[in-house]
Design a protein around this motif. Sequence first.
Motif, PDB file in Angstrom:
ATOM      1  N   ASP A   1       0.838  -1.197   0.000  1.00  0.00           N
ATOM      2  CA  ASP A   1       0.000   0.000   0.000  1.00  0.00           C
ATOM      3  C   ASP A   1       0.875   1.249   0.000  1.00  0.00           C
ATOM      4  OD1 ASP A   1       0.874  -0.518   2.560  1.00  0.00           O
ATOM      5  OD2 ASP A   1      -0.911   0.256   3.544  1.00  0.00           O
ATOM      6  N   ARG A   2       0.395   2.261  -0.711  1.00  0.00           N
ATOM      7  CA  ARG A   2       1.114   3.533  -0.819  1.00  0.00           C
ATOM      8  C   ARG A   2       0.164   4.661  -0.442  1.00  0.00           C
ATOM      9  NH1 ARG A   2       5.410   4.191  -4.506  1.00  0.00           N
ATOM     10  NH2 ARG A   2       5.271   6.329  -3.737  1.00  0.00           N
ATOM     11  N   LEU A   3       0.613   5.509   0.464  1.00  0.00           N
ATOM     12  CA  LEU A   3      -0.146   6.686   0.841  1.00  0.00           C
ATOM     13  C   LEU A   3       0.103   7.754  -0.220  1.00  0.00           C
ATOM     14  CD1 LEU A   3      -1.851   8.211   2.940  1.00  0.00           C
ATOM     15  CD2 LEU A   3       0.295   8.875   4.027  1.00  0.00           C
ATOM     16  N   VAL A   4      -0.957   8.197  -0.884  1.00  0.00           N
ATOM     17  CA  VAL A   4      -0.822   9.161  -1.968  1.00  0.00           C
ATOM     18  C   VAL A   4      -0.979  10.590  -1.451  1.00  0.00           C
ATOM     19  CG1 VAL A   4      -1.783   9.931  -4.174  1.00  0.00           C
ATOM     20  CG2 VAL A   4      -1.652   7.499  -3.660  1.00  0.00           C
ATOM     21  N   HIS A   5      -1.968  10.812  -0.580  1.00  0.00           N
ATOM     22  CA  HIS A   5      -2.257  12.183  -0.160  1.00  0.00           C
ATOM     23  C   HIS A   5      -2.979  12.187   1.179  1.00  0.00           C
ATOM     24  CE1 HIS A   5      -2.997  16.444  -0.843  1.00  0.00           C
ATOM     25  NE2 HIS A   5      -4.257  16.268  -0.530  1.00  0.00           N
ATOM     26  N   ILE A   6      -2.637  13.161   2.020  1.00  0.00           N
ATOM     27  CA  ILE A   6      -3.375  13.397   3.264  1.00  0.00           C
ATOM     28  C   ILE A   6      -3.850  14.836   3.243  1.00  0.00           C
ATOM     29  CG2 ILE A   6      -3.205  13.648   5.757  1.00  0.00           C
ATOM     30  CD1 ILE A   6      -1.446  11.323   5.885  1.00  0.00           C
ATOM     31  N   ASN A   7      -5.121  15.037   3.559  1.00  0.00           N
ATOM     32  CA  ASN A   7      -5.701  16.367   3.580  1.00  0.00           C
ATOM     33  C   ASN A   7      -6.193  16.663   4.988  1.00  0.00           C
ATOM     34  OD1 ASN A   7      -6.592  18.803   2.569  1.00  0.00           O
ATOM     35  ND2 ASN A   7      -8.624  17.988   2.046  1.00  0.00           N
ATOM     36  N   ARG A   8      -5.782  17.806   5.542  1.00  0.00           N
ATOM     37  CA  ARG A   8      -6.269  18.213   6.858  1.00  0.00           C
ATOM     38  C   ARG A   8      -7.401  19.208   6.664  1.00  0.00           C
ATOM     39  NH1 ARG A   8      -2.960  21.792  11.151  1.00  0.00           N
ATOM     40  NH2 ARG A   8      -3.799  23.423   9.796  1.00  0.00           N
TER      41      ARG A   8
END
Length: 177
Positions: A14-21
């Motif tokens: 699994d790859r984390l692409v984007h995190i939005n706060r």
Amino acid sequence: MSRDVQERESEFVDRLVHINRVAKVVKGGKRFGFAALVVVGDQKGRVGFGHGKAREVPEAIRKATEQAKRQMIRVPLRDARTLHHDITGRHGAGKVVLRAAVPGTGIIAGGPMRAVFETLGINDIVAKSTGTSNPYNMVRATFDALKRVDSPRAVASRRGLKVSELQARRGETAVEA
């Protein structure tokens, strides 16, 4: 957790692409939440993406990963390294062009698309995104393109031919043109 369930989960990358706060203003301050976009694949032709939201980052990533595992698609690969043909995909303002490449080319693609190709198991591809840099729309446009990739075997069976006959016809049209 039983052993076979652990083995099945460990086969995925699994790859984390984007995190939005995101912030919600309430009486007394702000409440923060997080949204995560994750791509999951087995590096053998199966890939999926998920979007999870929670108050903490690890919980958002866990939710996104579970959703990605539920929504996996299978993509036919040529020689387990590239696509069979060039294809375009779109979602919203996001447009992507995926081109098959010769061995040794590597993955030439932007961030969100690169994550999809690495988890899918593609080693040689050239990709270009136009229209938007929004990671959600880029990933969805990439999946739109990947869903429409056909293998020669699928095309031949749809036309009622053998793969060798299909390749022979392809050679005839290339000579005529």
